[in-house]
Design a protein around this motif. Structure first.
Motif, PDB file in Angstrom:
ATOM      1  N   VAL A  52     -14.154  -4.113   1.084  1.00 25.60           N
ATOM      2  CA  VAL A  52     -13.804  -4.572   2.434  1.00 25.60           C
ATOM      3  C   VAL A  52     -14.883  -5.429   3.087  1.00 25.60           C
ATOM      4  O   VAL A  52     -14.626  -6.062   4.106  1.00 25.60           O
ATOM      5  CB  VAL A  52     -13.426  -3.399   3.364  1.00 25.60           C
ATOM      6  N   HIS A  53     -16.069  -5.508   2.497  1.00 24.29           N
ATOM      7  CA  HIS A  53     -17.129  -6.352   3.042  1.00 24.29           C
ATOM      8  C   HIS A  53     -16.670  -7.807   3.005  1.00 24.29           C
ATOM      9  O   HIS A  53     -16.338  -8.328   1.946  1.00 24.29           O
ATOM     10  CB  HIS A  53     -18.412  -6.167   2.237  1.00 24.29           C
ATOM     11  N   HIS A  54     -16.625  -8.461   4.113  1.00 25.47           N
ATOM     12  CA  HIS A  54     -16.124  -9.837   4.241  1.00 25.47           C
ATOM     13  C   HIS A  54     -14.658  -9.970   3.836  1.00 25.47           C
ATOM     14  O   HIS A  54     -14.202 -11.063   3.552  1.00 25.47           O
ATOM     15  CB  HIS A  54     -16.955 -10.831   3.414  1.00 25.47           C
ATOM     16  N   GLY A  55     -13.947  -8.855   3.764  1.00 28.57           N
ATOM     17  CA  GLY A  55     -12.563  -8.893   3.325  1.00 28.57           C
ATOM     18  C   GLY A  55     -11.590  -8.711   4.472  1.00 28.57           C
ATOM     19  O   GLY A  55     -11.973  -8.528   5.623  1.00 28.57           O
ATOM     20  N   ARG A  56     -10.342  -8.782   4.148  1.00 28.28           N
ATOM     21  CA  ARG A  56      -9.271  -8.562   5.108  1.00 28.28           C
ATOM     22  C   ARG A  56      -8.317  -7.529   4.524  1.00 28.28           C
ATOM     23  O   ARG A  56      -7.907  -7.637   3.365  1.00 28.28           O
ATOM     24  CB  ARG A  56      -8.521  -9.859   5.395  1.00 28.28           C
ATOM     25  N   LEU A  57      -7.977  -6.551   5.343  1.00 28.09           N
ATOM     26  CA  LEU A  57      -7.010  -5.546   4.934  1.00 28.09           C
ATOM     27  C   LEU A  57      -5.667  -5.904   5.545  1.00 28.09           C
ATOM     28  O   LEU A  57      -5.578  -6.213   6.734  1.00 28.09           O
ATOM     29  CB  LEU A  57      -7.432  -4.159   5.412  1.00 28.09           C
ATOM     30  N   VAL A  58      -4.637  -5.860   4.744  1.00 30.13           N
ATOM     31  CA  VAL A  58      -3.284  -6.133   5.222  1.00 30.13           C
ATOM     32  C   VAL A  58      -2.473  -4.872   4.973  1.00 30.13           C
ATOM     33  O   VAL A  58      -2.379  -4.396   3.837  1.00 30.13           O
ATOM     34  CB  VAL A  58      -2.653  -7.330   4.477  1.00 30.13           C
ATOM     35  N   LEU A  59      -1.907  -4.322   6.029  1.00 32.98           N
ATOM     36  CA  LEU A  59      -1.126  -3.097   5.934  1.00 32.98           C
ATOM     37  C   LEU A  59       0.331  -3.420   6.212  1.00 32.98           C
ATOM     38  O   LEU A  59       0.660  -3.978   7.262  1.00 32.98           O
ATOM     39  CB  LEU A  59      -1.634  -2.059   6.944  1.00 32.98           C
ATOM     40  N   PHE A  60       1.169  -3.112   5.251  1.00 29.75           N
ATOM     41  CA  PHE A  60       2.604  -3.311   5.418  1.00 29.75           C
ATOM     42  C   PHE A  60       3.248  -1.969   5.715  1.00 29.75           C
ATOM     43  O   PHE A  60       2.938  -0.975   5.063  1.00 29.75           O
ATOM     44  CB  PHE A  60       3.224  -3.891   4.135  1.00 29.75           C
ATOM     45  N   THR A  61       4.137  -1.954   6.688  1.00 29.78           N
ATOM     46  CA  THR A  61       4.847  -0.726   7.040  1.00 29.78           C
ATOM     47  C   THR A  61       6.342  -0.958   6.860  1.00 29.78           C
ATOM     48  O   THR A  61       6.795  -2.081   6.701  1.00 29.78           O
ATOM     49  CB  THR A  61       4.549  -0.318   8.485  1.00 29.78           C
ATOM     50  N   GLY A  62       7.088   0.102   6.910  1.00 31.65           N
ATOM     51  CA  GLY A  62       8.531  -0.011   6.749  1.00 31.65           C
ATOM     52  C   GLY A  62       8.947   0.325   5.331  1.00 31.65           C
ATOM     53  O   GLY A  62       8.149   0.726   4.493  1.00 31.65           O
ATOM     54  N   SER A  63      10.225   0.161   5.079  1.00 34.93           N
ATOM     55  CA  SER A  63      10.744   0.502   3.754  1.00 34.93           C
ATOM     56  C   SER A  63      10.371  -0.571   2.735  1.00 34.93           C
ATOM     57  O   SER A  63      10.217  -1.737   3.065  1.00 34.93           O
ATOM     58  CB  SER A  63      12.259   0.670   3.814  1.00 34.93           C
ATOM     59  N   SER A  64      10.268  -0.138   1.517  1.00 32.83           N
ATOM     60  CA  SER A  64       9.899  -1.025   0.419  1.00 32.83           C
ATOM     61  C   SER A  64      11.143  -1.718  -0.133  1.00 32.83           C
ATOM     62  O   SER A  64      12.120  -1.063  -0.515  1.00 32.83           O
ATOM     63  CB  SER A  64       9.228  -0.220  -0.693  1.00 32.83           C
ATOM     64  N   TYR A  65      11.112  -3.037  -0.208  1.00 32.70           N
ATOM     65  CA  TYR A  65      12.225  -3.790  -0.794  1.00 32.70           C
ATOM     66  C   TYR A  65      12.400  -3.414  -2.252  1.00 32.70           C
ATOM     67  O   TYR A  65      13.513  -3.205  -2.737  1.00 32.70           O
ATOM     68  CB  TYR A  65      11.972  -5.298  -0.663  1.00 32.70           C
ATOM     69  N   ARG A  66      11.296  -3.299  -2.964  1.00 30.29           N
ATOM     70  CA  ARG A  66      11.335  -2.976  -4.395  1.00 30.29           C
ATOM     71  C   ARG A  66      11.970  -1.618  -4.624  1.00 30.29           C
ATOM     72  O   ARG A  66      12.833  -1.454  -5.498  1.00 30.29           O
ATOM     73  CB  ARG A  66       9.922  -3.000  -4.981  1.00 30.29           C
ATOM     74  N   VAL A  67      11.597  -0.611  -3.835  1.00 28.92           N
ATOM     75  CA  VAL A  67      12.164   0.729  -4.002  1.00 28.92           C
ATOM     76  C   VAL A  67      13.631   0.737  -3.568  1.00 28.92           C
ATOM     77  O   VAL A  67      14.482   1.322  -4.239  1.00 28.92           O
ATOM     78  CB  VAL A  67      11.345   1.768  -3.205  1.00 28.92           C
ATOM     79  N   THR A  68      13.949   0.074  -2.477  1.00 32.12           N
ATOM     80  CA  THR A  68      15.311   0.051  -1.971  1.00 32.12           C
ATOM     81  C   THR A  68      16.278  -0.590  -2.958  1.00 32.12           C
ATOM     82  O   THR A  68      17.400  -0.162  -3.125  1.00 32.12           O
ATOM     83  CB  THR A  68      15.375  -0.727  -0.633  1.00 32.12           C
ATOM     84  N   HIS A  69      15.828  -1.636  -3.650  1.00 30.63           N
ATOM     85  CA  HIS A  69      16.691  -2.375  -4.560  1.00 30.63           C
ATOM     86  C   HIS A  69      16.441  -2.046  -6.035  1.00 30.63           C
ATOM     87  O   HIS A  69      16.825  -2.797  -6.925  1.00 30.63           O
ATOM     88  CB  HIS A  69      16.532  -3.884  -4.319  1.00 30.63           C
ATOM     89  N   SER A  70      15.824  -0.932  -6.280  1.00 30.18           N
ATOM     90  CA  SER A  70      15.543  -0.503  -7.651  1.00 30.18           C
ATOM     91  C   SER A  70      16.823  -0.194  -8.398  1.00 30.18           C
ATOM     92  O   SER A  70      17.802   0.291  -7.827  1.00 30.18           O
ATOM     93  CB  SER A  70      14.642   0.735  -7.628  1.00 30.18           C
ATOM     94  N   LEU A  71      16.829  -0.428  -9.691  1.00 31.42           N
ATOM     95  CA  LEU A  71      17.977  -0.102 -10.513  1.00 31.42           C
ATOM     96  C   LEU A  71      18.145   1.410 -10.680  1.00 31.42           C
ATOM     97  O   LEU A  71      19.194   1.880 -11.087  1.00 31.42           O
ATOM     98  CB  LEU A  71      17.848  -0.755 -11.893  1.00 31.42           C
ATOM     99  N   MET A  72      17.104   2.155 -10.377  1.00 31.12           N
ATOM    100  CA  MET A  72      17.120   3.607 -10.554  1.00 31.12           C
ATOM    101  C   MET A  72      17.806   4.325  -9.391  1.00 31.12           C
ATOM    102  O   MET A  72      18.012   5.522  -9.465  1.00 31.12           O
ATOM    103  CB  MET A  72      15.703   4.142 -10.716  1.00 31.12           C
ATOM    104  N   THR A  73      18.132   3.623  -8.305  1.00 32.56           N
ATOM    105  CA  THR A  73      18.749   4.296  -7.159  1.00 32.56           C
ATOM    106  C   THR A  73      20.237   4.224  -7.196  1.00 32.56           C
ATOM    107  O   THR A  73      20.855   3.475  -7.870  1.00 32.56           O
ATOM    108  CB  THR A  73      18.265   3.696  -5.836  1.00 32.56           C
TER     109      THR A  73
END
Length: 75
Positions: free
Chosen positions: A54-75
């Motif tokens: 994180v030194h000189h870095g940027r953290l990006v936090l995504f919230t909400g439902s995951s597109y990948r999990v929602t549209h998985s073939l396993m669901t």
């Protein structure tokens, strides 16, 4: 940056920071920093790795439902 782990899970040489400020690095994880100690086997080592990331870095936090999990073939 490189982190080396021996066969027994123990750190074997630490962190290589030869990339310096001239290279971009993207790390993705669904594990919050507070739980990284379990991954590295040592809270102090995890804190050092997090500090280097994180030194000189940027953290990006995504919230909400995951597109990948929602549209998985396993669901």
């Amino acid at each position: 940056m490189a982190f080396t782990v021996q066969g027994d899970g123990e750190p074997a040489g630490g962190i290589d920071t030869t990339l310096g400020d001239s290279t971009s690095l993207v790390i993705t994880t669904n594990l919050e920093f507070a739980r990284w100690g379990a991954v590295f086997g040592d809270d102090t080592m995890a804190a050092a790795v997090i500090d280097r990331i994180v030194h000189h870095g940027r953290l990006v936090l995504f919230t909400g439902s995951s597109y990948r999990v929602t549209h998985s073939l396993m669901t």
